[in-house]
Design an enzyme around this catalytic site. Structure first.
Site, PDB file in Angstrom:
ATOM      1  N   SER A  84       0.830  -1.207   0.000  1.00 44.05           N
ATOM      2  CA  SER A  84       0.000   0.000   0.000  1.00 44.05           C
ATOM      3  C   SER A  84       0.868   1.261   0.000  1.00 44.05           C
ATOM      4  CB  SER A  84      -0.950  -0.044   1.188  1.00 44.05           C
ATOM      5  OG  SER A  84      -1.850   1.042   1.164  1.00 44.05           O
ATOM      6  N   ASP A 103      -1.462   1.361  -3.744  1.00 43.66           N
ATOM      7  CA  ASP A 103      -2.206   0.292  -4.416  1.00 43.66           C
ATOM      8  C   ASP A 103      -3.567   0.773  -4.908  1.00 43.66           C
ATOM      9  OD1 ASP A 103      -3.101   0.517  -1.772  1.00 43.66           O
ATOM     10  OD2 ASP A 103      -3.621  -1.603  -1.605  1.00 43.66           O
ATOM     11  N   ASP A 128      -3.440   6.263  -3.123  1.00 43.52           N
ATOM     12  CA  ASP A 128      -2.309   5.674  -2.420  1.00 43.52           C
ATOM     13  C   ASP A 128      -1.634   4.647  -3.328  1.00 43.52           C
ATOM     14  OD1 ASP A 128      -4.262   3.697  -2.293  1.00 43.52           O
ATOM     15  OD2 ASP A 128      -3.852   3.160  -0.214  1.00 43.52           O
ATOM     16  N   ASP A 176      -6.350   1.753  -3.667  1.00 45.07           N
ATOM     17  CA  ASP A 176      -7.649   1.381  -3.113  1.00 45.07           C
ATOM     18  C   ASP A 176      -8.239   2.504  -2.268  1.00 45.07           C
ATOM     19  OD1 ASP A 176      -5.898   1.134  -0.973  1.00 45.07           O
ATOM     20  OD2 ASP A 176      -6.727  -0.768  -0.260  1.00 45.07           O
TER      21      ASP A 176
END
Length: 454
Positions: free
Chosen positions: A99, A245, A243, A247
């Site tokens: 992340s 990743d 961010d 999500d």
């Protein structure tokens, strides 16, 4: 390698430094354990742009395939694209990403078929125990015929699914600056936004897991400074930051000012309730603004308050049949997305709401941003429990004040509230405070901070 899984396996996922804390050998063991615990005969895997991600992902696939599991690799993807594949194909899944963590980290976010989370209480503890038992001896051999490992591109299908959930075809043209932070938003945004009436100004779309421009964590104010400046320079209608990743999404208005994730939660909740005929349950965690349950009730919905953390939100959504859920951390969860979190779908809702009327974003969100908040304030303490006991003693019995311990300690008065929660991984207490005006908030904040840091 000698691995300390207590430091590697967190409450919701696996995360640590590569190769110091884990490597491809350990990833392969996780693949075997994941296959064994889920009982899946087929899974889907994906990975972000970090240098270590392809190797870790393929090692995990090898481990699962050794137990006879067929693996579909979707390759480079955002975490919500992996959830899409898990939901659309009805397969258990594993996403390789850390992340927003720095470049040397990597991790695994795991789910069962239909994007149902695998967390501490839903299989992750068993996976950890199996891997620990195999570290020295290796995974037991299997008599199963090895499964297949095949590749499949899902980006176009993922984008089409999202665009099918939010109609943007009739919005007015908008100019939007998007900061992908060299993360997976640079991979997904061009395809999701293709053909929409948007002028896209891309920032840091080059996939680079070393994050050469700034950390891919838009909740930290220093990481959206470039976006704020560019929105003003471009006279854009809004800015969106993702961010690492992709999500989570964070929004800034036409002035370059940050929009509270609570305001975004309230805005999207109102839209989702309208889409469901003014009925439905909306989940919010206990440190979102007072404005969220207010807006939900005003639009005919039922707000439900939960602990902080995506496993609690997803569990409550599944139990209550909620249509939407939101967190202060800019995670947004949708019933129509298998109860999973997707920052991209939240971004599309913001674009649709803004483009469906003539006003500015700052004017639009003003109705959803009603109170003065402190933001999250972290304090290092020697004894988390002792500090919480001291706070409870200071406020217990005060007239007009209520306390609850759903998650840490929440203290509520007529004009203000605050929550103090211990970190699970660091010697920190996290404070969030809110009040009807800035002066009241500052007074409440400073009073409890004096106890925390006293």
């Amino acid at each position: 390698m000698t691995a300390d899984l207590s430091q590697l396996v967190k409450a919701y996922d696996v995360r640590g430094v590569v190769p110091d804390q884990w490597d491809e050998t350990l990833a392969e063991l996780f693949g075997v354990a994941f296959a064994q615990v889920t009982g899946a005969d087929a899974i889907v895997t994906g990975h972000d742009m970090r240098p270590s991600s392809p190797g870790l992902s393929r090692a995990f696939a090898r481990g699962a395939a050794a137990l006879g599991v067929d693996v579909t690799e979707i390759g480079l993807c955002s975490t919500d694209q992996l959830y899409y594949a898990s939901g659309a194909f009805d397969l258990a899944g594993a996403m390789f990403t850390a992340s927003h963590n720095p470049a040397q980290y990597n991790g695994i976010k795991m789910c069962r078929a239909g994007a149902a989370p695998v967390g501490q209480d839903t299989g992750l503890t068993q996976i950890r125990e199996l891997v620990e038992s195999w570290i020295d001896s290796g995974a037991p051999s299997s008599d199963a015929k090895p499964g297949t490992i095949t590749e499949r591109d899902t980006l176009e299908d993922y984008a089409a699914h999202l665009r099918g959930l939010v109609d943007l075809t009739s919005i007015r043209p908008l100019k939007v600056v998007v900061d992908a932070g060299n993360g997976m938003g640079g991979h997904t945004v061009p395809t999701v936004f293709a053909g929409l009436p948007l002028t896209l100004v891309p920032m840091y779309f080059e996939l680079d897991g070393t994050f050469p421009n700034h950390e891919a964590n838009p909740l930290d104010p220093k990481n959206i400074v470039d976006l704020q400046k560019r929105v003003r320079e471009e006279s854009a209608d809004l800015g969106i930051a993702f961010d690492g990743d992709a999500d989570r999404c964070f929004v800034v208005d036409e002035r370059g000012e940050p929009v509270s994730p609570s305001a975004i939660t309230a805005l999207v909740a109102a839209r989702e309730l309208a889409r469901h005929g003014g009925k439905g349950t909306v989940i919010h965690n206990l440190i979102t603004s007072w404005s969220v349950p207010e807006v939900v009730r005003e639009n005919g919905g039922t707000p439900v308050r939960t602990r902080v953390g995506h496993s609690f939100i997803k569990a409550e959504m599944a139990t209550s049949g909620a249509i939407f859920g939101g967190e202060h951390s800019a995670h947004y969860y949708f019933k129509d997305f298998w109860n999973a979190d997707t920052g991209m779908l939240a971004a599309l809702h913001v674009l649709a709401a803004l483009g469906g009327q003539e006003g500015t974003l700052s004017a639009l969100v003003a109705q959803y941003d009603r109170y003065a908040g402190s933001g999250e304030i972290n304090s290092t303490v020697d004894d988390q429990t002792a500090r919480l006991v001291a706070i409870k003693a200071a406020y217990e019995g005060r007239e007009g004040v209520t306390l609850d311990e759903l998650d840490g300690l929440t203290v509520t008065s007529t004009d203000w509230w605050f929550n103090v929660r211990p970190s699970n991984t660091e010697p920190l207490l996290r404070l969030n405070a809110e009040a009807r005006d800035a002066a009241t908030m500052a007074k409440a904040r400073d009073e409890v901070l004096a106890i925390i840091r006293g």
